[in-house]
Design a protein around this motif. Structure first.
Motif, PDB file in Angstrom:
ATOM      1  N   MET A  78       1.087  -1.307   0.536  1.00 49.42           N
ATOM      2  CA  MET A  78       0.105   0.105   0.118  1.00 49.42           C
ATOM      3  C   MET A  78       1.210   1.164   0.167  1.00 49.42           C
ATOM      4  SD  MET A  78      -3.077  -1.290   2.238  1.00 49.42           S
ATOM      5  CE  MET A  78      -3.435   0.494   3.088  1.00 49.42           C
ATOM      6  N   ALA A  79       2.379   1.195   0.715  1.00 50.64           N
ATOM      7  CA  ALA A  79       3.071   2.003   0.532  1.00 50.64           C
ATOM      8  C   ALA A  79       3.178   3.120  -0.421  1.00 50.64           C
ATOM      9  CB  ALA A  79       4.002   1.804   1.121  1.00 50.64           C
ATOM     10  N   SER A  80       3.814   2.431  -1.528  1.00 51.20           N
ATOM     11  CA  SER A  80       4.186   2.810  -2.963  1.00 51.20           C
ATOM     12  C   SER A  80       3.735   2.006  -4.283  1.00 51.20           C
ATOM     13  CB  SER A  80       5.653   2.794  -3.091  1.00 51.20           C
ATOM     14  OG  SER A  80       6.508   2.187  -2.867  1.00 51.20           O
ATOM     15  N   GLU A  81       4.030   2.353  -5.536  1.00 49.01           N
ATOM     16  CA  GLU A  81       4.043   1.693  -6.235  1.00 49.01           C
ATOM     17  C   GLU A  81       5.491   0.431  -6.167  1.00 49.01           C
ATOM     18  OE1 GLU A  81       2.092  -0.633  -9.507  1.00 49.01           O
ATOM     19  OE2 GLU A  81       1.607   1.760  -8.776  1.00 49.01           O
ATOM     20  N   ALA A  82       6.286   0.905  -5.754  1.00 50.29           N
ATOM     21  CA  ALA A  82       7.306  -0.232  -6.093  1.00 50.29           C
ATOM     22  C   ALA A  82       6.942  -0.579  -4.615  1.00 50.29           C
ATOM     23  CB  ALA A  82       8.440   1.170  -5.467  1.00 50.29           C
ATOM     24  N   GLY A  83       6.411  -0.649  -4.092  1.00 49.59           N
ATOM     25  CA  GLY A  83       6.544  -1.915  -3.196  1.00 49.59           C
ATOM     26  C   GLY A  83       5.040  -3.015  -3.416  1.00 49.59           C
ATOM     27  N   PHE A  84       4.456  -2.193  -4.405  1.00 47.79           N
ATOM     28  CA  PHE A  84       3.141  -3.087  -4.266  1.00 47.79           C
ATOM     29  C   PHE A  84       3.851  -3.828  -5.123  1.00 47.79           C
ATOM     30  CE2 PHE A  84      -0.004  -4.664  -7.764  1.00 47.79           C
ATOM     31  CZ  PHE A  84      -0.324  -4.380  -7.429  1.00 47.79           C
ATOM     32  N   GLN A  85       4.758  -3.602  -6.328  1.00 39.71           N
ATOM     33  CA  GLN A  85       5.571  -4.795  -7.215  1.00 39.71           C
ATOM     34  C   GLN A  85       6.119  -6.191  -6.745  1.00 39.71           C
ATOM     35  OE1 GLN A  85       4.617  -4.724 -10.418  1.00 39.71           O
ATOM     36  NE2 GLN A  85       5.547  -6.540 -10.274  1.00 39.71           N
ATOM     37  N   SER A  86       6.765  -5.236  -5.667  1.00 39.90           N
ATOM     38  CA  SER A  86       7.560  -6.254  -4.890  1.00 39.90           C
ATOM     39  C   SER A  86       7.129  -7.069  -3.892  1.00 39.90           C
ATOM     40  CB  SER A  86       9.089  -5.334  -3.940  1.00 39.90           C
ATOM     41  OG  SER A  86       7.822  -5.094  -2.836  1.00 39.90           O
ATOM     42  N   ILE A  87       5.928  -6.755  -3.489  1.00 35.66           N
ATOM     43  CA  ILE A  87       5.123  -7.939  -3.146  1.00 35.66           C
ATOM     44  C   ILE A  87       4.403  -8.249  -3.971  1.00 35.66           C
ATOM     45  CG2 ILE A  87       3.143  -8.092  -1.591  1.00 35.66           C
ATOM     46  CD1 ILE A  87       5.595  -7.343  -0.307  1.00 35.66           C
ATOM     47  N   GLU A  88       3.975  -7.952  -5.087  1.00 34.98           N
ATOM     48  CA  GLU A  88       3.122  -9.198  -6.400  1.00 34.98           C
ATOM     49  C   GLU A  88       4.285 -10.602  -6.503  1.00 34.98           C
ATOM     50  OE1 GLU A  88       0.259  -8.242 -10.245  1.00 34.98           O
ATOM     51  OE2 GLU A  88       2.102  -6.922  -9.857  1.00 34.98           O
ATOM     52  N   ASP A  89       5.794  -9.705  -6.667  1.00 27.56           N
ATOM     53  CA  ASP A  89       6.313 -10.771  -7.104  1.00 27.56           C
ATOM     54  C   ASP A  89       6.434 -11.285  -6.327  1.00 27.56           C
ATOM     55  OD1 ASP A  89       6.929  -9.121  -9.556  1.00 27.56           O
ATOM     56  OD2 ASP A  89       8.699  -7.389  -8.588  1.00 27.56           O
ATOM     57  N   ALA A  90       7.300 -11.109  -5.647  1.00 26.96           N
ATOM     58  CA  ALA A  90       7.239 -12.416  -3.581  1.00 26.96           C
ATOM     59  C   ALA A  90       5.997 -13.648  -3.906  1.00 26.96           C
ATOM     60  CB  ALA A  90       7.362 -11.654  -2.769  1.00 26.96           C
ATOM     61  N   MET A  91       4.310 -13.307  -4.409  1.00 23.26           N
ATOM     62  CA  MET A  91       3.726 -13.275  -4.088  1.00 23.26           C
ATOM     63  C   MET A  91       3.262 -14.664  -5.706  1.00 23.26           C
ATOM     64  SD  MET A  91       0.525 -11.674  -2.884  1.00 23.26           S
ATOM     65  CE  MET A  91       0.618  -9.976  -4.124  1.00 23.26           C
ATOM     66  N   ARG A  92       4.257 -13.914  -6.595  1.00 26.76           N
ATOM     67  CA  ARG A  92       4.534 -14.593  -7.770  1.00 26.76           C
ATOM     68  C   ARG A  92       5.260 -15.873  -7.575  1.00 26.76           C
ATOM     69  NH1 ARG A  92       4.119 -10.852 -11.323  1.00 26.76           N
ATOM     70  NH2 ARG A  92       2.670 -10.216 -11.637  1.00 26.76           N
ATOM     71  N   LEU A  93       6.654 -15.024  -7.044  1.00 25.26           N
ATOM     72  CA  LEU A  93       7.570 -16.619  -6.608  1.00 25.26           C
ATOM     73  C   LEU A  93       7.030 -17.645  -5.505  1.00 25.26           C
ATOM     74  CD1 LEU A  93      10.819 -14.355  -5.761  1.00 25.26           C
ATOM     75  CD2 LEU A  93       9.851 -15.711  -8.036  1.00 25.26           C
ATOM     76  N   ARG A  94       5.953 -17.469  -4.573  1.00 28.22           N
ATOM     77  CA  ARG A  94       5.694 -18.574  -4.046  1.00 28.22           C
ATOM     78  C   ARG A  94       4.308 -19.094  -4.381  1.00 28.22           C
ATOM     79  NH1 ARG A  94       5.387 -16.392   2.195  1.00 28.22           N
ATOM     80  NH2 ARG A  94       6.888 -15.306   2.081  1.00 28.22           N
ATOM     81  N   SER A  95       3.683 -18.479  -5.190  1.00 26.82           N
ATOM     82  CA  SER A  95       2.974 -19.350  -6.030  1.00 26.82           C
ATOM     83  C   SER A  95       3.570 -20.685  -6.643  1.00 26.82           C
ATOM     84  CB  SER A  95       2.003 -18.361  -6.617  1.00 26.82           C
ATOM     85  OG  SER A  95       2.389 -18.355  -8.137  1.00 26.82           O
ATOM     86  N   GLN A  96       4.396 -19.332  -7.423  1.00 29.91           N
ATOM     87  CA  GLN A  96       5.365 -20.781  -8.542  1.00 29.91           C
ATOM     88  C   GLN A  96       5.569 -21.884  -8.078  1.00 29.91           C
ATOM     89  OE1 GLN A  96       8.186 -18.177 -10.777  1.00 29.91           O
ATOM     90  NE2 GLN A  96       5.990 -17.185 -12.170  1.00 29.91           N
ATOM     91  N   GLY A  97       6.338 -21.599  -6.760  1.00 24.47           N
ATOM     92  CA  GLY A  97       7.275 -22.604  -5.787  1.00 24.47           C
ATOM     93  C   GLY A  97       6.663 -23.614  -5.536  1.00 24.47           C
ATOM     94  N   ALA A  98       4.799 -23.141  -4.825  1.00 24.18           N
ATOM     95  CA  ALA A  98       4.672 -24.295  -4.546  1.00 24.18           C
ATOM     96  C   ALA A  98       3.691 -25.175  -5.577  1.00 24.18           C
ATOM     97  CB  ALA A  98       2.459 -23.894  -3.939  1.00 24.18           C
ATOM     98  N   ALA A  99       3.600 -24.218  -7.115  1.00 26.83           N
ATOM     99  CA  ALA A  99       2.804 -25.167  -8.174  1.00 26.83           C
ATOM    100  C   ALA A  99       4.020 -26.600  -8.540  1.00 26.83           C
ATOM    101  CB  ALA A  99       2.868 -24.028  -9.375  1.00 26.83           C
ATOM    102  N   ALA A 100       5.856 -26.098  -8.342  1.00 27.10           N
ATOM    103  CA  ALA A 100       6.641 -26.915  -8.625  1.00 27.10           C
ATOM    104  C   ALA A 100       6.989 -28.016  -7.789  1.00 27.10           C
ATOM    105  CB  ALA A 100       7.805 -26.629  -8.374  1.00 27.10           C
TER     106      ALA A 100
END
Length: 113
Positions: free
Chosen positions: A91-113
């Motif tokens: 919520m703090a910034s667009e860069a923060g949003f992007q970093s959290i979205e990237d972290a979720m994407r990595l976690r979701s790919q790790g769970a799918a593997a």
């Protein structure tokens, strides 16, 4: 006395919990129907930019992490590797949003593997 008569002195007593003031005929508003009254909250409201990012990151978390429980757990749990609570970071910034979205994407790919 017929069943159609209801004298006021025959109304059954009701126990009132401690701390709840009893009604009084001379109280302000006595005899008037009760209406909902709303007070302004002292809690700060999110501006539209922060509220928008909050809504988007929650939706992305639901999509990427597999549902409500996983999304809420991730977003609301302090994460030292990410530098704080993911929802606050996003919520703090667009860069923060992007970093959290990237972290979720990595976690979701790790769970799918």
């Amino acid at each position: 006395m017929s069943s159609a008569q209801h004298p006021a002195d025959e109304v059954p007593a009701v126990d009132v919990p401690d701390g709840v003031p009893a009604a009084s005929d001379d109280a302000p508003g006595a005899g008037k129907p009760r209406t909902m009254r709303f007070r302004r909250s002292d809690t700060p409201r999110l501006d539209s930019e922060h509220a928008g990012r909050q809504g988007l990151i929650v939706r992305r978390a639901f999509e990427l992490l597999g549902g409500r429980d996983a999304a809420m757990a991730f977003l609301n749990t302090e994460d030292t590797a990410l530098g704080g609570r993911p929802l606050d970071i996003a919520m703090a910034s667009e860069a923060g949003f992007q970093s959290i979205e990237d972290a979720m994407r990595l976690r979701s790919q790790g769970a799918a593997a």
